[in-house]
Design an enzyme around this catalytic site. Structure first.
Site, PDB file in Angstrom:
ATOM      1  CD  GLU A   1      -4.197  -5.587   2.571  1.00 18.59           C
ATOM      2  OE1 GLU A   1      -4.943  -4.852   3.255  1.00 18.59           O
ATOM      3  OE2 GLU A   1      -2.978  -5.426   2.497  1.00 18.59           O
TER       4      GLU A   1
ATOM      5  CD  GLU B   1      -3.318  -0.632   1.886  1.00 14.10           C
ATOM      6  OE1 GLU B   1      -3.157   0.100   2.869  1.00 14.10           O
ATOM      7  OE2 GLU B   1      -4.416  -1.139   1.583  1.00 14.10           O
TER       8      GLU B   1
END
Ligand code: GLA
Length: 657
Positions: free
Chosen positions: A302, A145
């Site tokens: 995710e 991320e």
């Protein structure tokens, strides 16, 4: 991929080897095929500078291989170990007001730091060498991320890197002065050393400087990714690389630019179970991430098995929601469904984030649903590599997003709500949409929707004009085509480069007071209104009250072989739906299936040998849906063709045609 992957973030460093053994057993039973490992392992594999301890990690990788589970192997650089910031405090990032961000959480590095990049690079070299030929290695998961927490760094190292970036872009200081309109407020620079990041200022900063700093910051973070990616490529040229985008769209990171540097794109998605429209928000993100890689399958890297821990109130996913939302991602083109995280942490800041194996262990509602979904996905391998096709595109541009939400504008124009105002009625009408960069080849789309594309290059304006001339249907919303790439206004009447195709000129902006609406034929307008002078366009609806009463609000212009619509306000949802229904019907855009009930999402993935119709019931009631032709429900028990489908509330069907 040859299957729909299933799995999640796996953090064995938090557990003892006895727990690892149970992990392997439970993963196998749940049909887990891919786990992200090593994301936060730096401090464990390199406990002191240059002293590597990979023994435990070898064991983890071997366990995965022995159980037929692939590794989405992280480069381990997402959270630098404490020793690095003690040894080199200059790697710590700084906010615009000079606050230094300390270790103790994660992502505490200045993206421009050569020291961070060097230490990260050394570790990646070790990881890549060591596991290049490991049988578990399936895909590389670079960083994690990027830009999640540290989005921009304003420290002196970043300032120097920013100057270098600007020199590359503009060449000399005179060109920079022109690009930034620095004659305004006495901001003229005589030397590069006078140029800084847009640190905290007494009032509105220079918009072009801020926009360039946003572009630079994105590039600086991308550079961290590229350094690691290039090391990886040297060792394993054939193993695909990805990095997980933050869901659902994230302003600091331009997914379109980043996607070009990845073999497969992946997304983290955390819709809020308390939001009744969460699946629509997710749908927009999924259409965008798929479009970022030209429609290729992507990975849901995710999602939460149940609740997250980072909202003020964290709702669990009710029974069936995790399954429904997982299938939604697959319907919209995902070839993998993964979670954060495999096993719920006992300590640390995420201990209340749900997991595939909750604190209560395998005998829990969440784990039973995880097991059941894993079995379903394992049996649906034929879906992999099939493609979603759309006839409508919404244009999204990160440059515009950063610019349109800038300070000191006529009114507040937030871009994501603008996108949703256009996307939601199309979603509700069961129309499949791509979300693409404005410079994409648009010729194959029947309809292009342009919500608030304030920053617009002359080239894109010319391409949109040609698109309509050649027979396309264009829908443009207010405050579009106002400035060029350097935030300089197009003179001679708004929206300069689109005036011809739209057949109008805007004289003045009349943004509405907060919460107010304005009457428009057929409904209400919200957010905005403007003084429109038509120059060839036909008025479809006028404002019906206030100073603009009787003046055009919505127009339609036949231009060449096509049509260009203009919305000088944001119609209320019902009026927007009516309007977009009319526009798309005229453009020949059909819903996936006619007559579908509200709350049912329908998407088709086209495979080499079959088409797959996904029906997802996001509503709270059971429905029966007649099919256009007999088809086999891949998730049904019968295996024989059916002519209609009964969908329970939160039910899913995948029909092979
Ligand atoms: C992000 C991160 C994960 C985890 C989750 C929690 O997606 O990548 O490491 O923190 O958020 O929702």
């Amino acid at each position: 991929m040859n299957r729909i992957h299933y799995g999640g973030d796996y953090n064995p460093e938090q557990w003892s080897p006895e727990v690892w053994a149970e992990d392997m057993k439970l993963m196998t039973e749940a049909g887990v095929s891919l786990v992200s490992v090593g994301i936060f392992s730096w401090a464990t594999v390199e406990p002191t500078p240059g002293a590597y301890d990979f023994g435990w990690f070898d064991q983890v990788m071997d366990n995965l291989a022995a159980n037929g589970i692939g590794a989405s192997l992280a480069t381990m650089t997402a959270s630098p170990p404490p020793w690095l910031s003690v040894k080199h405090p200059e790697i710590l990032p700084e906010r615009a007001d000079g606050t230094r961000l300390w270790p103790g959480s994660r992502q505490h590095y200045c993206p421009s730091s050569p020291i961070y990049r060097e230490y990260a690079g050394r570790l990646v070299e070790q990881v890549a060498q060591r596991y290049a030929d490991h049988p578990a290695l399936t895909i590389w998961h670079i960083g994690n991320e990027y830009g999640c927490h540290t989005r921009q760094c304003f420290c002196d190292v970043s300032a120097e890197d920013f100057r270098r970036w600007l020199r590359d872009r503009y060449g000399d200081i005179t060109t920079l002065n022109e690009a930034w309109s620095t004659t305004f407020w006495s901001q003229r620079y005589s030397d590069w050393s006078e140029v800084f990041p847009p640190r905290t200022t007494p009032t509105f900063g220079n918009p072009a400087q801020k926009l360039d700093f946003a572009r630079f910051s994105d590039d600086a973070i991308l550079q961290c990714y590229l350094v690691e990616r290039d090391i990886i490529r040297k060792h394993t040229p054939r193993v695909p690389v990805t990095t997980n985008f933050i869901g659902l769209v994230h302003k600091p990171i331009d997914s379109f630019k980043w996607a070009a540097e990845q073999d497969i794109v992946s997304l983290d998605s955390y819709p809020d179970p308390y939001d009744p429209h969460a699946h629509v928000e997710a749908a927009f993100g999924y259409d965008l991430v798929r479009s970022a890689k030209g429609g290729r399958p992507w990975l849901l890297m995710e999602q939460a098995p149940s609740a997250v821990n980072w909202r003020p109130r964290n709702a669990p996913k009710a029974p069936g929601v995790m399954r429904l939302w997982s299938w939604q991602a697959v319907a919209q083109g995902a070839d993998g469904v993964l979670f954060f995280q495999w096993r719920q942490a006992q300590g640390g800041a995420e201990k209340f984030h749900s997991a595939m194996v909750p604190h209560g262990g395998p005998d829990t509602r969440t784990h039973r649903e995880i097991q059941a979904l894993g079995r379903e996905l394992a049996a649906a391998a034929e879906l992999s590599d099939s493609l979603v096709r759309a006839e409508v595109a919404i244009l999204h541009d990160w440059d515009n997003w950063r610019a349109v939400e800038g300070d000191a504008h006529p009114g507040v124009t937030e871009l994501l709500p603008a996108h949703r105002a256009h996307f939601d009625p199309l979603f509700d009408a069961h129309v499949t949409v791509d979300v693409v960069h404005p410079a994409t080849d648009l010729s194959a789309y029947k309809m292009i929707v342009v919500p608030n594309l304030y920053l617009l290059s002359r080239d894109v304006a010319a391409a949109l004009t040609r698109y309509v001339a050649d027979g396309g249907t264009l829908v443009v919303s207010f405050f579009t085509g106002i400035v060029d790439e350097q935030e300089r206004v197009y003179l001679g009447g708004y929206p300069g480069p689109l005036r011809e195709v739209l057949g109008l000129r805007i004289d003045e902006f009349w943004p509405l007071p907060v919460g107010n609406s304005i009457g428009v034929d057929g409904g209400k307008g919200t957010i905005w209104s403007e003084w429109i002078e038509t120059e060839g366009a036909e008025t479809i609806a006028t404002f019906t009250d206030g100073e603009l009463a009787g003046r055009p609000a919505i127009t339609r212009h036949q231009y060449g072989e096509g049509v260009a619509w203009y919305l000088g306000t944001r119609p209320d949802p019902a009026l927007m739906r009516t309007l977009l229904d009319r526009v798309r019907t005229e453009a020949g855009v059909e819903p996936v299936l006619p007559g579908l009930p509200d709350g049912v999402q329908a998407v088709v993935r086209h495979g080499g040998e079959a088409d797959y119709l996904f029906l997802l019931n996001h509503s709270g009631s059971a429905v029966t849906i007649p099919l256009p032709s007999p088809a086999v429900d891949l998730l049904g028990s019968s295996g024989s063709p059916v002519t209609s489908v009964d969908l329970a509330a939160r039910g899913v069907a995948v029909l092979r045609h």
